[in-house]
Design a protein around this motif. Structure first.
Motif, short mmCIF file in Angstrom:
data_model
loop_
_atom_site.label_atom_id
_atom_site.label_comp_id
_atom_site.label_asym_id
_atom_site.label_seq_id
_atom_site.Cartn_x
_atom_site.Cartn_y
_atom_site.Cartn_z
N PRO A 71 7.70 -13.63 -19.00
CA PRO A 71 6.77 -15.22 -19.84
C PRO A 71 8.06 -15.28 -20.54
N PHE A 72 9.33 -15.41 -20.78
CA PHE A 72 10.15 -15.46 -21.20
C PHE A 72 11.75 -15.59 -20.92
N ARG A 73 12.67 -16.21 -21.28
CA ARG A 73 13.91 -16.48 -20.94
C ARG A 73 15.04 -15.42 -22.28
N LEU A 74 15.73 -14.85 -21.49
CA LEU A 74 17.27 -14.13 -22.91
C LEU A 74 18.18 -15.56 -22.40
N THR A 75 19.06 -15.05 -23.14
CA THR A 75 20.10 -15.77 -22.81
C THR A 75 20.56 -14.85 -22.57
N HIS A 76 22.83 -15.61 -21.85
CA HIS A 76 23.32 -14.67 -20.32
C HIS A 76 24.81 -14.06 -22.22
N GLU A 77 24.26 -14.10 -23.46
CA GLU A 77 24.75 -13.06 -23.72
C GLU A 77 24.39 -11.51 -24.74
N ARG A 78 22.74 -12.45 -24.81
CA ARG A 78 21.60 -11.58 -24.72
C ARG A 78 21.79 -10.13 -23.76
N LEU A 127 22.75 -13.34 -8.21
CA LEU A 127 21.29 -13.38 -7.92
C LEU A 127 20.02 -15.35 -7.73
N ARG A 128 21.04 -16.40 -8.01
CA ARG A 128 20.70 -17.68 -7.87
C ARG A 128 20.59 -18.11 -6.52
N SER A 129 22.04 -17.41 -6.03
CA SER A 129 22.09 -18.08 -5.01
C SER A 129 21.44 -17.08 -3.65
N ALA A 130 20.90 -16.11 -4.28
CA ALA A 130 20.75 -15.27 -2.89
C ALA A 130 19.60 -15.74 -2.92
N GLU A 131 19.02 -16.32 -4.11
CA GLU A 131 17.05 -17.07 -4.08
C GLU A 131 16.31 -15.22 -4.73
N LEU A 132 17.02 -14.47 -5.16
CA LEU A 132 16.40 -13.43 -5.72
C LEU A 132 15.89 -13.75 -7.20
N LEU A 133 16.66 -14.38 -8.11
CA LEU A 133 16.23 -14.79 -9.19
C LEU A 133 16.22 -16.90 -9.01
N ASN A 134 14.74 -17.51 -9.72
CA ASN A 134 13.85 -18.61 -10.33
C ASN A 134 14.20 -18.23 -11.51
N ILE A 135 14.78 -20.15 -12.03
CA ILE A 135 14.91 -19.76 -13.49
C ILE A 135 14.02 -21.88 -13.21
N PRO A 136 12.79 -22.02 -13.76
CA PRO A 136 12.10 -23.16 -12.45
C PRO A 136 12.49 -23.92 -14.27
N SER A 137 12.61 -25.58 -13.61
CA SER A 137 13.57 -25.84 -15.30
C SER A 137 12.01 -27.05 -16.32
N GLY A 138 12.17 -27.51 -17.27
CA GLY A 138 11.04 -27.04 -17.93
C GLY A 138 10.32 -25.99 -18.48
N ARG A 153 12.10 -16.04 -12.83
CA ARG A 153 10.99 -15.50 -11.56
C ARG A 153 12.30 -14.85 -10.61
N LEU A 154 11.38 -13.52 -10.43
CA LEU A 154 12.13 -12.86 -9.99
C LEU A 154 11.51 -12.65 -8.70
N ALA A 155 12.59 -12.28 -7.64
CA ALA A 155 12.15 -11.40 -6.09
C ALA A 155 11.63 -11.08 -6.65
N PRO A 156 9.87 -9.99 -5.77
CA PRO A 156 9.81 -8.99 -5.53
C PRO A 156 10.78 -7.84 -5.72
N LYS A 157 11.70 -8.02 -3.89
CA LYS A 157 12.51 -6.77 -3.32
C LYS A 157 13.18 -6.78 -4.47
N LEU A 158 14.10 -7.37 -5.35
CA LEU A 158 15.07 -7.06 -6.75
C LEU A 158 14.17 -6.56 -7.82
N VAL A 159 13.09 -5.96 -7.63
CA VAL A 159 12.22 -5.44 -9.15
C VAL A 159 12.08 -3.64 -7.93
N GLU A 160 11.97 -4.16 -7.08
CA GLU A 160 11.07 -2.79 -6.34
C GLU A 160 12.24 -2.03 -5.39
N ASN A 161 13.12 -2.86 -5.11
CA ASN A 161 15.06 -1.78 -5.48
C ASN A 161 15.59 -1.07 -6.76
N SER A 162 14.81 -1.22 -7.77
CA SER A 162 15.38 -1.07 -8.14
C SER A 162 16.25 0.41 -8.82
#
Length: 197
Positions: free
Chosen positions: A142-149, A168-179, A184-193
């Protein structure tokens, strides 16, 4: 670093807009045993100049922040979403779970993984598992973090964080909706931690 101080006057609850930071000064905290989070998500960090705002924990509704264990400089709360908390007069000796200690341990575990890619994946999985939720084909934070953070949290530079996030964005594992202020993270990214949640 810009923040406001927690007022000394008793207030039933304090509400902070996204982006606002408040300093919990240990000099005035001796009258307060702990703070109880009512809603939202906040980052707890050290205001010491030497540590440059090192993240200690993230808090969400229901968490308690013990104010009797603050460092000499105090700690800051940064609202990542609309955030509110109240002073809690419970006896802190009876509080078994310490959210800050648990988060600090988990963040330390992440920092000891071998590669920046593993550390980023473990961080994102931890954040989603603790603070996010599954929404259809995505896991929402529910929030974003800066790349520096993110760099600070995984022990890398902002440039490295930006490069990894782009992958991650290119691999469609991470999505940052504009506005929107979500990730948004793909479940497989989270599950394969590399670390169990």
């Amino acid at each position: 670093m810009s923040f406001r101080y927690l007022p000394d006057d008793p207030i039933s609850s304090i509400r902070m807009p996204t982006g606002q930071t408040i300093l919990l000064d240990p000099a005035s905290s001796n009258r307060i045993s702990c703070l109880e989070v009512l809603e939202g998500v906040a980052r707890v960090y050290c205001p010491c100049q030497e540590t440059e705002g090192m993240t200690l924990a993230f808090l969400q509704a229901g968490d308690l922040l013990r104010t009797d264990r603050l460092c000499s400089e105090g700690v800051c709360l940064e609202a990542l979403t609309t955030f509110s908390f109240k002073r809690n007069s419970e006896n802190t000796d009876e509080i078994g779970f310490d959210a800050v200690n648990e988060w600090t341990l988990q963040l330390l575990r992440i920092r000891h993984l071998g590669s920046a890619e593993q550390r980023l994946q473990a961080l994102l999985a931890l954040l989603v598992n603790r603070l996010g939720r599954r929404c259809g084909n995505w896991c929402d934070l529910p929030f974003r973090l800066t790349h520096e953070r993110i760099g600070e949290l995984i022990g890398s530079t902002r440039v490295t964080s930006t490069r990894l996030i782009s992958r991650l964005r290119s691999a469609e594992l991470l999505n940052i909706p504009s506005g929107e202020q979500i990730l948004r993270l793909a479940p497989k990214l989270v599950e394969n931690s590399p670390l169990a949640a």
